[in-house]
Structure formats: structure tokens, C-alpha cells
Design a protein around this motif. Structure first.
Motif, PDB file in Angstrom:
ATOM      1  N   TRP A  15     -37.930  14.897   0.336  1.00  0.00           N
ATOM      2  CA  TRP A  15     -39.356  14.947   0.648  1.00  0.00           C
ATOM      3  C   TRP A  15     -39.785  13.599   1.236  1.00  0.00           C
ATOM      4  O   TRP A  15     -39.620  12.547   0.600  1.00  0.00           O
ATOM      5  CB  TRP A  15     -40.178  15.211  -0.611  1.00  0.00           C
ATOM      6  N   LEU A  16     -40.308  13.621   2.443  1.00  0.00           N
ATOM      7  CA  LEU A  16     -40.683  12.383   3.127  1.00  0.00           C
ATOM      8  C   LEU A  16     -42.097  11.961   2.786  1.00  0.00           C
ATOM      9  O   LEU A  16     -42.974  12.794   2.557  1.00  0.00           O
ATOM     10  CB  LEU A  16     -40.586  12.563   4.646  1.00  0.00           C
ATOM     11  N   GLU A  17     -42.317  10.685   2.790  1.00  0.00           N
ATOM     12  CA  GLU A  17     -43.670  10.116   2.726  1.00  0.00           C
ATOM     13  C   GLU A  17     -43.914   9.446   4.062  1.00  0.00           C
ATOM     14  O   GLU A  17     -43.171   8.545   4.454  1.00  0.00           O
ATOM     15  CB  GLU A  17     -43.783   9.077   1.601  1.00  0.00           C
ATOM     16  N   LEU A  18     -44.941   9.900   4.779  1.00  0.00           N
ATOM     17  CA  LEU A  18     -45.196   9.370   6.114  1.00  0.00           C
ATOM     18  C   LEU A  18     -46.622   8.864   6.245  1.00  0.00           C
ATOM     19  O   LEU A  18     -47.547   9.389   5.632  1.00  0.00           O
ATOM     20  CB  LEU A  18     -44.976  10.461   7.168  1.00  0.00           C
ATOM     21  N   ALA A  19     -46.775   7.846   7.072  1.00  0.00           N
ATOM     22  CA  ALA A  19     -48.089   7.417   7.543  1.00  0.00           C
ATOM     23  C   ALA A  19     -47.998   7.490   9.061  1.00  0.00           C
ATOM     24  O   ALA A  19     -47.337   6.650   9.679  1.00  0.00           O
ATOM     25  CB  ALA A  19     -48.408   6.005   7.079  1.00  0.00           C
ATOM     26  N   GLY A  20     -48.606   8.521   9.630  1.00  0.00           N
ATOM     27  CA  GLY A  20     -48.401   8.749  11.048  1.00  0.00           C
ATOM     28  C   GLY A  20     -46.963   9.158  11.290  1.00  0.00           C
ATOM     29  O   GLY A  20     -46.446  10.059  10.650  1.00  0.00           O
ATOM     30  N   ASP A  21     -46.280   8.458  12.157  1.00  0.00           N
ATOM     31  CA  ASP A  21     -44.902   8.807  12.492  1.00  0.00           C
ATOM     32  C   ASP A  21     -43.884   7.974  11.730  1.00  0.00           C
ATOM     33  O   ASP A  21     -42.689   8.060  12.001  1.00  0.00           O
ATOM     34  CB  ASP A  21     -44.665   8.574  13.996  1.00  0.00           C
ATOM     35  N   ARG A  22     -44.356   7.155  10.806  1.00  0.00           N
ATOM     36  CA  ARG A  22     -43.423   6.236  10.131  1.00  0.00           C
ATOM     37  C   ARG A  22     -43.378   6.506   8.635  1.00  0.00           C
ATOM     38  O   ARG A  22     -44.385   6.891   8.035  1.00  0.00           O
ATOM     39  CB  ARG A  22     -43.850   4.787  10.380  1.00  0.00           C
ATOM     40  N   THR A  23     -42.193   6.251   8.074  1.00  0.00           N
ATOM     41  CA  THR A  23     -42.064   6.445   6.632  1.00  0.00           C
ATOM     42  C   THR A  23     -42.806   5.344   5.878  1.00  0.00           C
ATOM     43  O   THR A  23     -42.954   4.216   6.358  1.00  0.00           O
ATOM     44  CB  THR A  23     -40.582   6.408   6.214  1.00  0.00           C
ATOM     45  N   THR A  24     -43.261   5.700   4.685  1.00  0.00           N
ATOM     46  CA  THR A  24     -43.766   4.701   3.754  1.00  0.00           C
ATOM     47  C   THR A  24     -42.802   4.697   2.567  1.00  0.00           C
ATOM     48  O   THR A  24     -41.785   5.390   2.579  1.00  0.00           O
ATOM     49  CB  THR A  24     -45.194   5.029   3.287  1.00  0.00           C
ATOM     50  N   ARG A  25     -43.127   3.953   1.543  1.00  0.00           N
ATOM     51  CA  ARG A  25     -42.214   3.855   0.393  1.00  0.00           C
ATOM     52  C   ARG A  25     -42.142   5.210  -0.329  1.00  0.00           C
ATOM     53  O   ARG A  25     -43.175   5.848  -0.539  1.00  0.00           O
ATOM     54  CB  ARG A  25     -42.757   2.786  -0.556  1.00  0.00           C
ATOM     55  N   PRO A  26     -40.966   5.646  -0.719  1.00  0.00           N
ATOM     56  CA  PRO A  26     -40.861   6.941  -1.423  1.00  0.00           C
ATOM     57  C   PRO A  26     -41.659   6.926  -2.726  1.00  0.00           C
ATOM     58  O   PRO A  26     -41.676   5.924  -3.446  1.00  0.00           O
ATOM     59  CB  PRO A  26     -39.360   7.065  -1.720  1.00  0.00           C
TER      60      PRO A  26
END
Lengths: 390, 100
Positions: A52-63
């Protein structure tokens, strides 16, 4: 509009790809393929991690979530004993994908620093046992995969995958939806439909986007937006293309010469004031065997305040509504809506009634009745329904 | 305009009993109290209560919804030509619901 790819735009995912891991995006989740593991028969096989990804826009944030799904079998140690970090079964993580196991490793006292640490931790756990049986087993195969990163959205719908409703969202996927009239209610319909995975959203309107429109539309138009004096369809197409790739503006005043434009939509929301336009569109859609929802507010003033109804009418083959065939012109009442009283909340509610009904038709929401007419009554705070007519 | 009643104002027995034919009941049409004779009201009457100056043909475009109706049909719509039972304190809203 730029093509977005969290894998290429996120340092942690790009590092994984550079190291040779086989990454792709599946229904908003990160898939890591070719991961060696030992199965219950003490054989070395390959499976897929789903993260499960955490994204802000097109970039990952910290899991924020440290568990992952595994597809391909039940991971075991080199003696065929199920790993203690492995829980068999679990919910479907994505449409059409049945997870065989949920794996759970929690770094002591913290979450993973990034997705590189998360993925390599799980891969090391599985591969470590596999390498005791096959010293060449590795997940870093550098195999090229076809990516399904391109979907209806300009960036990934991680909300559905996180909520575990991605398989339900698939019931809204594909097909095209039209919105005739981008006023207060139509613009709110767009706001809701743009967050669904329909393939195309066609906008039909001929008016310019002006200052008074901004007070009924979702979001907050800037002064520059107003100064541009674009058409409503161009304004809203530009705004919502940030989210949905398939928004198509049609600046037209609907008449018999351009009715064929409606044929691009499988389902239409009619959100116009003008009775003649509503009648014209309804007749065309009925002739074409299409379903549609027609909405409208009816407001009046009293000493107690504004009262009235927010109406939603559904027309389907076999359950057409007589009011759509009426040629009677409505009387010119002193409806406060025509003097631009600010009722964006009622526009939003009217739009929500319509979109919820459409989502129930598509099976996204459960449906225990089959109403074709619903109104919200402001004064009594009731929703009154009339079921499908025979 | 009469004030809008609140729960408990009315005779609850009368509200639950739709067999009010033969006596007057008070209903509210667009927030205004209206006396109904005979226990029933039709679409044209409701349109007339709400908008007395609108011609009957044009009134056919009205959406008429009600709440707090008889137990057998506590809420619903009244369409042109239709007649419905009424009870004390029943609420009707009559508008042209066509603005967007």
C-alpha cells in the motif's frame, strides 16, 4: 498535462528499480514481482509483494502501514514451516487479485523510513530462506514489465486501495458519463464523477464562467480564472484535468443540429434550467435507449426562510418518466434561485443525490429499493422517494 | 402566516387516524396553514393553495411532495389528477423543481 509516475518520481522507488527489482503499479498499489520464496512443499517459487503506497501528488511519502500482501503461495522457511510473520488469507487487496497471505514486520519502535527499506526488508526475509535452497535466487531480475500506470486518473487513486474498496471502484470504471449544464449543480456533479474511474466525462454547456458562477461551483476560482472569461466547459475541463485524464469540453448550445454530441456519453446527468433543452435531450436519450438522471432545485421564500425541494429523477429504458415528455412551460415564479441566492450547499446535495443514485445503479453502493424520483425537502429535512413506475 | 407547530402541539390520535372525512383538518402547504374539508385533497387544490395565480395547465409542472401523512402513506408525491388522504399537520411542498 504531464504523465505522472510515482516510480520514476520517487527516490525510494526509483532506487529499487535501479537495483533491479521488478516494479509496477496495480490498482494504486506497488507490485514487486519475481520475489523468490519457499513454498509449503519446500520448493523455491516466485511471487508478488503488494504494498500500500503513501503518496503526496506523484511522490511517495513515509510509509504509515508496515504490512504487505503476498500473492503466489504461503511463504515458508527452508524447512517448509510457515513464517511466523505470515498470516494466510486476508482481504482482496485489488480488483481480481486474491492475496494468499498478509506479511507483517514492524521495525522496533518505528515505521519504515521509506519504501526502499520496506520492500528490501520483506524481500530479504523471503529470499533469505529461498537462497538456502537455491543460492542464485534473487528478486533483482531486471525483467521489463508492462506497466498499468496509465489509468483514468492523473495520479494514483490510493484512497480506494487503502480502504480496500478498489474492487468496488471497478464497477464504476470504463464507459463515459456526460454532464449537460455546468451550473451550480452540474459543476458539483463533475466534482463527484471526476473522482470515479469512468473512462470519459463529457461536458456540455455554452455559457462563460463568470463571477456569480464561482459562488455556486465547488472549489475556489481565482481572480485570474474569472478574468480569463473562459467558457464554463473549458474552465472546468482545465481544473478537473488535474485529476482525471478523460474530461472533454463541448461548448455548445444544445439544439437538433448537435444532439449527436450526446451520443458520446453512455449515461447523462441533465442539469439545466431550460425546459426546452431538458426536453430535447430527454427525447434524444429515450430514443437512443439511454439512461439519464435529471436534477432540479425548486426554492421559495417565506418569513421562516428559504424552503423547497432538491429533486432527482431517474429515467431508464422500461421506466421512463412522463414529466420528460410534457411540453407544458413552467410558470414564471419568483424563485429566489433566479436572483442568485447562494445555495451552493443545495447544489452540492442535489448533485450528491444524483451521483449516489448513479453509483447504486452501477452496483458500487448497495440498493434496497428502486426509486426513480427522490426529493430532499429542506424544511422537514426528509428525503421522499417514489419507486420505479410499472 | 400561522406559526409552524411543533411536536406535541396536535392531537396525536387525530394525526394517526386517516378517517377524518367529514371534518376539517389543518395541513401546511409551503409553510402556510390550510384547512381541508372531507379528509382528502387533490393536486389542483394544493397547487392553488401554493400559487393561486398560476393557471391549472402551468401548474402541472409543479412537483408536490408531502411528509407526515397517514400511516398507510406517510410520505410521497401528488401528481396531476391525483387525490390523497390527509391528516392533521401533514406537510406539503409545492414548487417547480427545475433550477440548476
Amino acid at each position: 498535462m504531464s504523465s505522472s509516475s510515482p516510480i520514476s518520481r520517487s527516490a525510494d522507488l526509483q532506487l529499487l528499480r535501479d537495483e533491479g527489482y521488478v516494479l509496477s503499479l496495480v490498482s494504486g498499489m506497488l507490485a514487486v514481482d519475481d520475489v523468490p520464496f519457499v513454498d509449503e512443499g519446500v520448493g523455491v517459487r516466485r511471487g508478488r509483494l503488494l504494498v500500500w503506497l503513501e503518496l503526496a501528488g506523484d511522490r511517495t511519502t513515509r510509509p504509515k502501514w508496515h504490512a504487505v500482501c503476498f500473492v503466489g503461495g504461503i511463504p515458508c522457511d527452508n524447512l517448509g514451516r510457515r513464517l511466523p510473520q505470515c498470516h494466510a488469507g486476508g482481504r482482496d487487496p485489488a480488483p481480481g487479485i486474491r492475496a494468499d497471505a498478509l506479511l507483517c514486520i514492524h521495525p522496533a519502535g518505528r515505521e519504515f523510513a521509506d519504501f526502499h527499506e520496506l520492500v528490501t526488508t520483506y524481500v530479504s526475509l523471503l529470499t533469505g530462506h529461498a537462497q538456502r535452497l537455491d543460492c542464485e535466487a534473487t528478486a533483482r531480475t531486471r525483467r521489463a514489465v508492462r506497466s498499468d500506470e496509465r489509468g483514468p486518473f492523473a495520479y494514483l487513486d490510493t484512497a480506494s486501495s487503502r480502504a480496500g474498496v478498489a474492487h468496488l471502484s471497478e464497477r464504476l470504471a470504463g464507459g463515459s458519463v456526460g454532464i449537460l449544464g455546468l451550473g451550480g449543480t452540474g459543476s458539483h456533479v463533475l466534482d463527484l464523477v471526476a473522482k470515479t474511474p469512468v473512462e470519459a466525462i463529457h461536458l456540455y454547456d455554452h455559457d462563460a464562467f463568470l463571477q456569480h458562477n464561482a459562488f455556486r461551483a465547488p472549489g475556489a476560482a481565482s481572480v485570474d480564472d474569472l478574468a480569463a472569461r473562459r467558457s464554463k466547459v473549458d474552465h472546468f475541463a482545465q481544473v478537473y484535468s488535474r485529476l482525471h485524464r478523460g474530461v472533454f469540453p463541448h461548448r455548445v448550445r444544445l439544439d437538433s443540429s448537435n444532439l449527436h454530441l450526446l451520443d458520446r456519453s453512455d449515461f447523462l446527468f441533465i442539469c439545466v434550467d431550460d425546459a426546452a433543452t431538458r426536453r430535447l435531450a430527454a427525447a434524444h436519450l429515450e430514443a437512443g435507449g439511454k439512461s439519464f438522471i435529471d436534477v432540479g432545485l425548486g426554492l421559495q421564500l417565506s418569513e421562516a426562510g428559504v424552503f423547497g425541494l432538491a429533486r432527482m429523477t431517474l429515467s431508464r429504458p422500461g421506466a421512463r418518466r412522463p414529466e420528460h415528455r410534457s411540453t407544458q412551460e413552467a410558470p414564471d415564479l419568483a424563485d429566489p434561485y433566479r436572483t442568485n441566492v447562494q445555495v451552493a450547499d443545495l447544489n452540492a446535495l442535489n448533485a450528491a443525490l444524483a451521483v449516489i443514485r448513479w453509483k447504486r445503479l452501477r452496483g458500487f453502493y448497495a440498493s434496497e429499493r428502486d426509486e426513480s424520483l427522490s426529493v430532499y425537502s429542506i424544511g422537514s429535512n426528509d428525503i421522499v422517494n417514489e419507486d420505479r413506475r410499472p | 402566516m400561522d406559526r409552524l407547530p411543533v411536536a406535541g402541539d396536535q392531537d396525536r390520535t387525530a394525526r394517526q387516524n386517516p378517517s377524518t372525512s367529514g371534518r376539517r383538518v389543518a395541513v401546511f402547504v409551503n409553510g402556510r396553514k390550510c384547512k381541508i374539508e372531507g379528509g382528502e385533497v387533490n393536486f389542483a387544490q394544493l397547487a392553488g393553495f401554493a400559487f393561486p395565480k398560476v393557471a391549472p395547465e402551468a401548474a402541472r409542472t409543479f412537483t408536490v411532495a408531502f411528509t407526515r401523512g397517514p400511516a398507510a402513506r406517510p410520505e410521497g408525491f401528488v401528481t396531476p389528477g391525483e387525490r390523497v388522504h390527509v391528516i392533521e399537520d401533514q406537510r406539503f411542498v409545492v414548487v417547480v423543481a427545475d433550477q440548476s
